[in-house]
Enzyme design. Structure first.
Site, short mmCIF file in Angstrom:
data_model
loop_
_atom_site.label_atom_id
_atom_site.label_comp_id
_atom_site.label_asym_id
_atom_site.label_seq_id
_atom_site.Cartn_x
_atom_site.Cartn_y
_atom_site.Cartn_z
N ASN A 9 0.87 -1.18 0.00
CA ASN A 9 0.00 0.00 0.00
C ASN A 9 0.91 1.22 0.00
O ASN A 9 1.47 1.57 1.03
CB ASN A 9 -0.90 -0.03 1.25
CG ASN A 9 -1.73 1.23 1.36
OD1 ASN A 9 -1.88 1.97 0.39
ND2 ASN A 9 -2.28 1.47 2.54
N TRP A 10 1.03 1.84 -1.16
CA TRP A 10 1.99 2.92 -1.28
C TRP A 10 1.51 4.25 -0.72
O TRP A 10 2.28 5.20 -0.63
CB TRP A 10 2.39 3.07 -2.75
CG TRP A 10 3.42 2.07 -3.18
CD1 TRP A 10 3.90 1.02 -2.45
CD2 TRP A 10 4.11 2.03 -4.43
NE1 TRP A 10 4.85 0.34 -3.16
CE2 TRP A 10 4.99 0.94 -4.39
CE3 TRP A 10 4.06 2.80 -5.59
CZ2 TRP A 10 5.83 0.60 -5.46
CZ3 TRP A 10 4.88 2.48 -6.65
CH2 TRP A 10 5.76 1.38 -6.58
N LYS A 11 0.24 4.35 -0.42
CA LYS A 11 -0.30 5.60 0.14
C LYS A 11 0.05 6.76 -0.80
O LYS A 11 0.06 6.57 -2.02
CB LYS A 11 0.22 5.81 1.57
CG LYS A 11 0.07 4.52 2.40
CD LYS A 11 0.33 4.68 3.86
CE LYS A 11 0.13 3.33 4.55
NZ LYS A 11 0.20 3.40 5.98
N HIS A 92 -9.31 1.99 4.45
CA HIS A 92 -8.06 2.04 5.21
C HIS A 92 -8.26 2.99 6.40
O HIS A 92 -8.99 3.98 6.29
CB HIS A 92 -6.92 2.54 4.31
CG HIS A 92 -5.58 2.39 4.97
ND1 HIS A 92 -5.11 3.30 5.88
CD2 HIS A 92 -4.64 1.42 4.88
CE1 HIS A 92 -3.93 2.90 6.32
NE2 HIS A 92 -3.62 1.76 5.73
N GLU A 94 -6.48 5.24 7.55
CA GLU A 94 -6.16 6.64 7.24
C GLU A 94 -7.34 7.32 6.56
O GLU A 94 -7.61 8.50 6.78
CB GLU A 94 -4.89 6.70 6.37
CG GLU A 94 -3.64 6.39 7.20
CD GLU A 94 -2.51 5.74 6.42
OE1 GLU A 94 -2.51 5.79 5.19
OE2 GLU A 94 -1.63 5.15 7.08
N GLU A 164 -5.80 -4.56 10.20
CA GLU A 164 -4.70 -3.62 10.45
C GLU A 164 -4.92 -2.86 11.76
O GLU A 164 -5.62 -1.83 11.76
CB GLU A 164 -4.60 -2.61 9.30
CG GLU A 164 -4.34 -3.23 7.95
CD GLU A 164 -3.67 -2.23 7.01
OE1 GLU A 164 -2.65 -2.60 6.41
OE2 GLU A 164 -4.12 -1.08 6.90
N GLY A 170 2.75 1.86 10.61
CA GLY A 170 3.80 2.86 10.48
C GLY A 170 4.52 3.16 11.79
O GLY A 170 5.25 4.14 11.91
N SER A 210 3.32 -2.56 10.02
CA SER A 210 4.76 -2.75 10.20
C SER A 210 5.24 -4.14 9.79
O SER A 210 6.12 -4.72 10.43
CB SER A 210 5.18 -2.43 11.64
OG SER A 210 4.85 -1.08 11.94
N GLY A 231 2.78 -1.23 4.07
CA GLY A 231 3.06 0.17 3.72
C GLY A 231 4.54 0.39 3.47
O GLY A 231 5.09 0.05 2.43
N GLY A 232 5.22 0.95 4.47
CA GLY A 232 6.60 1.39 4.35
C GLY A 232 7.55 0.40 3.67
O GLY A 232 8.30 0.76 2.77
P1 PGA Z 1 2.94 -0.03 7.42
O1 PGA Z 1 1.49 0.35 6.80
O2 PGA Z 1 3.33 -1.33 6.81
O3 PGA Z 1 3.85 1.10 7.00
O4 PGA Z 1 2.76 -0.13 8.89
C1 PGA Z 1 0.52 -0.64 6.62
C2 PGA Z 1 -0.73 -0.03 6.05
O5 PGA Z 1 -1.10 1.09 6.42
O6 PGA Z 1 -1.40 -0.67 5.20
#
Ligand code: PGA
Length: 245
Positions: A9-11, A92, A94, A164, A170, A210, A231-232
């Site tokens: 998930n590149w956001k 998500h 966010e 999640e 993150g 994470s 994500g990251g």
């Molecule tokens: P993260 O993000 O791997 O950077 O914790 C996961 C996500 O928000 O899907």
């Protein structure tokens, strides 16, 4: 057997050029994986990413539930379909926290995607306070129940759920494999209560929060964890390959 699925998930990260550079390094190396793998890129990069990905799934990170109309800044499902997008991340945390996404809009989007033969990746998960108050199961069960309202068993089989916990996103704080397995089991049990055992066994449940190359193996070895939403650690080519290989 459920085939594991790992989606980055590149956001709001990477320009079109940066996306193409990533794909030229990564896509070819993903031809014979034991998992399904993909990246969720910003809307602007979807079309070119799709053209340059032979092995990776290219996913969108959101869509609108209305067909068209006065919704400035939004993207419809028809627009995504036209460029052959098949998977869309929905709800998500966010988007729930910063962009007014609710259980109800999540449900509307999921229904619309399924009606279009597309695959929603439905995110759920509790806040740190809810986790500390032992409310995880209740929160996640309610999110799942509402997201799946009025969806038939045939359709729900195609859905992917991403658990999640918000406190693990993150933050570098991954939930332990045991915690995640317990919640994924709760989610599957909830699905079997709404539908039936067989249906629940078909649904893939990812973990996100994470996830990194060095912890993914343990997470995926759990019986109810069928992949990851990352994500990251999905932004860097080497690290992405470390996750999917
Ligand atoms: P993260 O993000 O791997 O950077 O914790 C996961 C996500 O928000 O899907």
């Amino acid at each position: 057997m459920r085939k594991p699925i790992i989606i980055g998930n590149w956001k709001m990260n990477k320009t079109i050029n940066e996306t193409l550079a990533f794909l030229s390094q990564v896509d070819q190396q993903c031809s014979n994986l034991q998992v399904e793998a993909g990246i969720g890129v910003p809307f602007l990069s979807l079309q070119q990413a799709q053209k340059n990905a032979n092995n990776l799934i290219i996913a969108a990170q959101n869509c609108h539930y209305e067909d068209n109309g006065a919704f400035s800044g939004e993207i419809s499902i028809a627009m995504l379909k036209e460029i052959a997008i098949t998977h869309v991340i929905i709800g998500h945390s966010e988007r729930r926290e910063m962009f007014n996404e609710t259980d109800q809009t999540v449900n509307l989007k999921v229904k619309k995607l399924l009606a279009n033969n597309m695959i929603p990746i439905i995110c759920c998960g509790e806040t740190l306070t809810q986790y500390e108050n032992n409310e995880t199961n209740q929160v996640v069960e309610s999110q799942i129940e509402k997201a799946l309202q009025d969806i038939s068993a045939n359709n729900v089989e195609k859905v992917i759920i991403a658990y999640e916990p918000i406190w693990a996103i993150g933050t570098g704080k991954t939930a332990t494999a045991q915690i995640v397995e317990n919640v994924c089991n709760i989610i599957r049990t909830k699905i079997s209560q709404i539908y039936d055992q067989n249906t629940a066994q078909m649904v893939r449940i990812q973990y996100g929060g994470s996830v990194k190359p060095d912890n993914i193996k343990e997470l995926l070895s759990q019986p109810n964890i069928d992949g990851a939403l990352v994500g990251g650690a999905s932004l860097n080519a080497e690290s992405f390959l470390g996750l999917v290989k």
